[in-house]
Every structure is written in C-alpha cells, then in structure tokens.
Scaffold this motif. Sequence first.
Motif, PDB file in Angstrom:
ATOM      1  N   ALA A 103       0.760  -1.527  -0.177  1.00  0.00           N
ATOM      2  CA  ALA A 103       0.157  -0.122   0.113  1.00  0.00           C
ATOM      3  C   ALA A 103       0.825   1.457   0.105  1.00  0.00           C
ATOM      4  O   ALA A 103       2.138   1.391   0.560  1.00  0.00           O
ATOM      5  N   PRO A 104       0.648   2.321  -0.540  1.00  0.00           N
ATOM      6  CA  PRO A 104       1.234   3.474  -0.702  1.00  0.00           C
ATOM      7  C   PRO A 104       1.566   4.041   0.792  1.00  0.00           C
ATOM      8  O   PRO A 104      -0.030   3.739   1.587  1.00  0.00           O
ATOM      9  N   LEU A 105       2.244   4.261   1.242  1.00  0.00           N
ATOM     10  CA  LEU A 105       2.419   5.106   3.221  1.00  0.00           C
ATOM     11  C   LEU A 105       1.132   6.033   2.973  1.00  0.00           C
ATOM     12  O   LEU A 105       1.292   5.235   4.355  1.00  0.00           O
ATOM     13  N   LEU A 106       0.923   6.796   2.997  1.00  0.00           N
ATOM     14  CA  LEU A 106       0.086   7.874   3.156  1.00  0.00           C
ATOM     15  C   LEU A 106      -1.360   7.467   2.873  1.00  0.00           C
ATOM     16  O   LEU A 106      -2.209   7.102   3.620  1.00  0.00           O
ATOM     17  N   GLU A 107      -1.718   5.518   2.461  1.00  0.00           N
ATOM     18  CA  GLU A 107      -2.703   4.953   2.540  1.00  0.00           C
ATOM     19  C   GLU A 107      -2.692   4.027   3.427  1.00  0.00           C
ATOM     20  O   GLU A 107      -3.323   2.689   4.122  1.00  0.00           O
ATOM     21  N   MET A 108      -1.240   3.497   3.808  1.00  0.00           N
ATOM     22  CA  MET A 108      -1.290   2.514   4.589  1.00  0.00           C
ATOM     23  C   MET A 108      -1.987   1.982   5.479  1.00  0.00           C
ATOM     24  O   MET A 108      -1.798   3.678   6.695  1.00  0.00           O
ATOM     25  N   LEU A 109      -2.921   1.176   6.030  1.00  0.00           N
ATOM     26  CA  LEU A 109      -3.064   0.750   7.625  1.00  0.00           C
ATOM     27  C   LEU A 109      -2.529   0.792   8.519  1.00  0.00           C
ATOM     28  O   LEU A 109      -1.177   0.165   8.761  1.00  0.00           O
ATOM     29  N   GLU A 110      -2.034   1.134   9.849  1.00  0.00           N
ATOM     30  CA  GLU A 110      -1.315   1.087  10.665  1.00  0.00           C
ATOM     31  C   GLU A 110      -1.431  -0.464  11.174  1.00  0.00           C
ATOM     32  O   GLU A 110      -0.505  -1.731  11.777  1.00  0.00           O
ATOM     33  N   SER A 111      -2.514  -1.831  11.147  1.00  0.00           N
ATOM     34  CA  SER A 111      -2.717  -2.895  11.123  1.00  0.00           C
ATOM     35  C   SER A 111      -1.385  -3.925  10.416  1.00  0.00           C
ATOM     36  O   SER A 111      -0.654  -4.546   9.639  1.00  0.00           O
ATOM     37  N   THR A 157       5.367   1.946  -2.683  1.00  0.00           N
ATOM     38  CA  THR A 157       4.301   0.491  -1.810  1.00  0.00           C
ATOM     39  C   THR A 157       4.078  -0.238  -1.241  1.00  0.00           C
ATOM     40  O   THR A 157       4.440  -1.244  -0.695  1.00  0.00           O
ATOM     41  N   THR A 158       5.978  -0.469  -0.936  1.00  0.00           N
ATOM     42  CA  THR A 158       6.407  -1.299  -0.156  1.00  0.00           C
ATOM     43  C   THR A 158       7.499  -0.903   1.386  1.00  0.00           C
ATOM     44  O   THR A 158       8.189  -1.737   1.561  1.00  0.00           O
ATOM     45  N   GLY A 159       6.757   0.788   1.349  1.00  0.00           N
ATOM     46  CA  GLY A 159       7.500   0.996   2.432  1.00  0.00           C
ATOM     47  C   GLY A 159       7.608   0.034   4.228  1.00  0.00           C
ATOM     48  O   GLY A 159       8.747   0.095   5.201  1.00  0.00           O
ATOM     49  N   ASN A 160       6.857  -0.295   3.978  1.00  0.00           N
ATOM     50  CA  ASN A 160       6.716  -1.388   5.266  1.00  0.00           C
ATOM     51  C   ASN A 160       7.626  -2.551   5.786  1.00  0.00           C
ATOM     52  O   ASN A 160       8.395  -2.820   6.223  1.00  0.00           O
ATOM     53  N   TYR A 161       7.792  -3.168   4.184  1.00  0.00           N
ATOM     54  CA  TYR A 161       8.635  -4.192   3.672  1.00  0.00           C
ATOM     55  C   TYR A 161      10.037  -4.304   4.145  1.00  0.00           C
ATOM     56  O   TYR A 161      10.883  -5.053   4.445  1.00  0.00           O
ATOM     57  N   ALA A 162       9.782  -2.828   2.810  1.00  0.00           N
ATOM     58  CA  ALA A 162      11.443  -2.007   2.930  1.00  0.00           C
ATOM     59  C   ALA A 162      12.273  -1.770   5.039  1.00  0.00           C
ATOM     60  O   ALA A 162      13.425  -1.854   4.755  1.00  0.00           O
ATOM     61  N   ALA A 163      10.903  -1.026   5.270  1.00  0.00           N
ATOM     62  CA  ALA A 163      11.650  -0.852   6.597  1.00  0.00           C
ATOM     63  C   ALA A 163      12.370  -2.791   7.486  1.00  0.00           C
ATOM     64  O   ALA A 163      13.328  -2.041   8.283  1.00  0.00           O
ATOM     65  N   ALA A 164      10.755  -3.208   7.239  1.00  0.00           N
ATOM     66  CA  ALA A 164      11.313  -4.584   7.828  1.00  0.00           C
ATOM     67  C   ALA A 164      13.133  -5.171   7.307  1.00  0.00           C
ATOM     68  O   ALA A 164      13.883  -5.567   7.911  1.00  0.00           O
ATOM     69  N   LYS A 165      12.395  -4.753   6.433  1.00  0.00           N
ATOM     70  CA  LYS A 165      14.286  -6.021   6.029  1.00  0.00           C
ATOM     71  C   LYS A 165      14.927  -5.210   6.303  1.00  0.00           C
ATOM     72  O   LYS A 165      16.073  -6.214   5.907  1.00  0.00           O
ATOM     73  N   GLY A 166      15.099  -3.847   5.942  1.00  0.00           N
ATOM     74  CA  GLY A 166      16.336  -2.456   6.088  1.00  0.00           C
ATOM     75  C   GLY A 166      16.869  -2.896   7.436  1.00  0.00           C
ATOM     76  O   GLY A 166      17.812  -3.583   7.821  1.00  0.00           O
ATOM     77  N   GLY A 167      15.791  -2.909   8.242  1.00  0.00           N
ATOM     78  CA  GLY A 167      16.026  -3.245   9.804  1.00  0.00           C
ATOM     79  C   GLY A 167      16.167  -4.877  10.209  1.00  0.00           C
ATOM     80  O   GLY A 167      17.472  -5.514  11.321  1.00  0.00           O
ATOM     81  N   LEU A 168      15.816  -5.807   9.424  1.00  0.00           N
ATOM     82  CA  LEU A 168      16.256  -7.241   9.711  1.00  0.00           C
ATOM     83  C   LEU A 168      17.959  -7.442   8.961  1.00  0.00           C
ATOM     84  O   LEU A 168      18.900  -8.125   9.550  1.00  0.00           O
ATOM     85  N   LYS A 169      18.215  -6.371   8.248  1.00  0.00           N
ATOM     86  CA  LYS A 169      19.831  -6.350   7.755  1.00  0.00           C
ATOM     87  C   LYS A 169      20.652  -5.924   9.190  1.00  0.00           C
ATOM     88  O   LYS A 169      21.639  -6.767   9.203  1.00  0.00           O
ATOM     89  N   MET A 170      20.322  -4.768   9.516  1.00  0.00           N
ATOM     90  CA  MET A 170      21.231  -4.316  10.492  1.00  0.00           C
ATOM     91  C   MET A 170      20.930  -5.384  12.527  1.00  0.00           C
ATOM     92  O   MET A 170      21.913  -5.654  13.304  1.00  0.00           O
ATOM     93  N   LEU A 171      19.603  -5.689  11.845  1.00  0.00           N
ATOM     94  CA  LEU A 171      20.065  -6.963  13.558  1.00  0.00           C
ATOM     95  C   LEU A 171      20.706  -8.014  12.902  1.00  0.00           C
ATOM     96  O   LEU A 171      20.802  -8.573  14.615  1.00  0.00           O
ATOM     97  N   THR A 172      21.242  -8.487  11.942  1.00  0.00           N
ATOM     98  CA  THR A 172      22.263  -9.544  11.760  1.00  0.00           C
ATOM     99  C   THR A 172      22.917  -9.319  11.683  1.00  0.00           C
ATOM    100  O   THR A 172      24.283  -9.321  12.348  1.00  0.00           O
ATOM    101  N   ARG A 173      23.055  -7.504  11.849  1.00  0.00           N
ATOM    102  CA  ARG A 173      24.751  -6.952  12.332  1.00  0.00           C
ATOM    103  C   ARG A 173      25.422  -7.105  14.083  1.00  0.00           C
ATOM    104  O   ARG A 173      26.096  -7.508  14.585  1.00  0.00           O
ATOM    105  N   ALA A 174      24.145  -6.788  14.392  1.00  0.00           N
ATOM    106  CA  ALA A 174      23.932  -6.946  15.568  1.00  0.00           C
ATOM    107  C   ALA A 174      24.051  -8.425  16.566  1.00  0.00           C
ATOM    108  O   ALA A 174      25.252  -8.351  17.741  1.00  0.00           O
TER     109      ALA A 174
END
Length: 257
Positions: A103-111, A157-174
């Motif tokens: 979903a576009p970020l401006l239309e993305m539901l919090e859920s 339309t992939t902002g939630n997915y990109a945020a999660a996968k970007g976070g997973l990259k840094m979690l891997t390093r942590a």
Amino acid sequence: MTASSSLFDLTGRTALITGSSQGLGLALARGLAQHGAAIVLNGRDPAKVEAAAADLRAGGARVTSAVFDVTDARAVTHAIAHVQETFGPIDILVNNAGIHRRAPLLEMLESQWREVLDTNLTSAFLVARAVAPGMIARRAGKIINVCSLMSEIGRATTGNYAAAKGGLKMLTRAMAVEWAEHGLQINGIGPGYFATEMTQALVENPQFDAWLKLRTPARRWGKPEELVGAAVFLASRASDFVNGQILYVDGGVLASL
C-alpha cells in the motif's frame, strides 16, 4: 567425500527454517536436507506443514514439524524448547518467515504496518533469542536471516516491507556483534525477485514482468532452488569466519542502475 565437499556437509546437524511450508522456505529446507541436515519445518497451518514434511520425507530427509506463530513470543519459547527436547539441539536457524501487505504509505493502515514488521523483523528476534542460548552453550551455531533487495533499496507501496527488511539487515549485524565471540556465525541472504506463491500475481502481470526482466541483468526471475547454494554455504563449515554479512542473490539487480 573430498575435503572441499566436506566443507558443505551438514550431516548430523539440525536446521529450523521458519515459514517453510511453501515457497523459498520449503526450497531452502529441501536444499539443506539434501546436504545432510535434519529439518524442522515451521508454519501456522498444520495441514500445509505436514504436507511439506511428507514431501521431504519421501526424499529421504529426517523431518519434524513445529507449528507455531513466529510473532507470538510465548509460542516461540514453548515450541523451541519442545523441538530441542524431542528432536535435538538446533544447530542452524533460518529466519525465513515473511509476508507482504502492499500500500502507498499515505494509505497504509497501521495494522498493515505492524503485521509486516512483526512477521518479517520481530519474529527473527524472537526465534533467534530462543535458539541462541543453546548455540552459545555449545559454542557453535549458524543463524541465517532471509533479508531482501529491500534491505538496500525501496519501491513504491513497499514501505513497510523495506523498513522490516532494512531492520533485519541491521539486526543480523547486531547479532553478529554480540554472539560471534561465542562461536556463532550470523549472516543474511538477500533474495532478488523469485517466482514463488507470494510473487505469483507479479509474475502473471505482463507490465511488471517486463519491467522486472529489464531491471535485472540476468533478464529473468530467480528460481527458488537457486537460493540453496547461498544457504548451504552460510549453514556449513565453509562460512566459519563469515559474520554479519548479507549475501545478495539477485541476478545482478543491485549492481545495476
């Protein structure tokens, strides 16, 4: 067995792959089994997990099922304890569970935001937190987090997915920073665009299919089995001094403008 092939031999090791009743997770489970690992399949649908387990057993693999929700901390703790008591210590963890809610970020539901972050990022923390103490006690273990091209780049339309996968990259390093001294190797695989159940609608979309093939130097979609080599490398002795790295398997997308 030659010295080189023994580097990739997983005989005697047990691998838990989350989200492995279909798609990339099942392909990774099958590939690790073919290199000798015993397999713990995971998913939330008992029927799908059991069907996948039967398929692997038919190929000669030693397999058990662990049906639990990777976003439920209590369920994770209980399931990991049960698996290790009944099937044996987990030597290899592949955090593969993932979903997409576009979903576009401006239309993305919090859920939609929370569901993707919980499934694609928080679950890796929860499962690794449950598995790592045993690995640390044995001073050996491999954790592979399935990241993504979206760990590095974004698309509308992939902002939630990109945020999660970007976070997973840094979690891997942590994880690597904290656990490498205890004999663990924690790395990530970054798949490009693979033809799976989750991407089927995109594969069948002529406009997206054409765009993807132009954007990818290999000029095609990846096949799930083409992710196995990277997983076997990161799960085996061949990667014993590799830590905190993301290995992208993307047909050259990140190398190209």
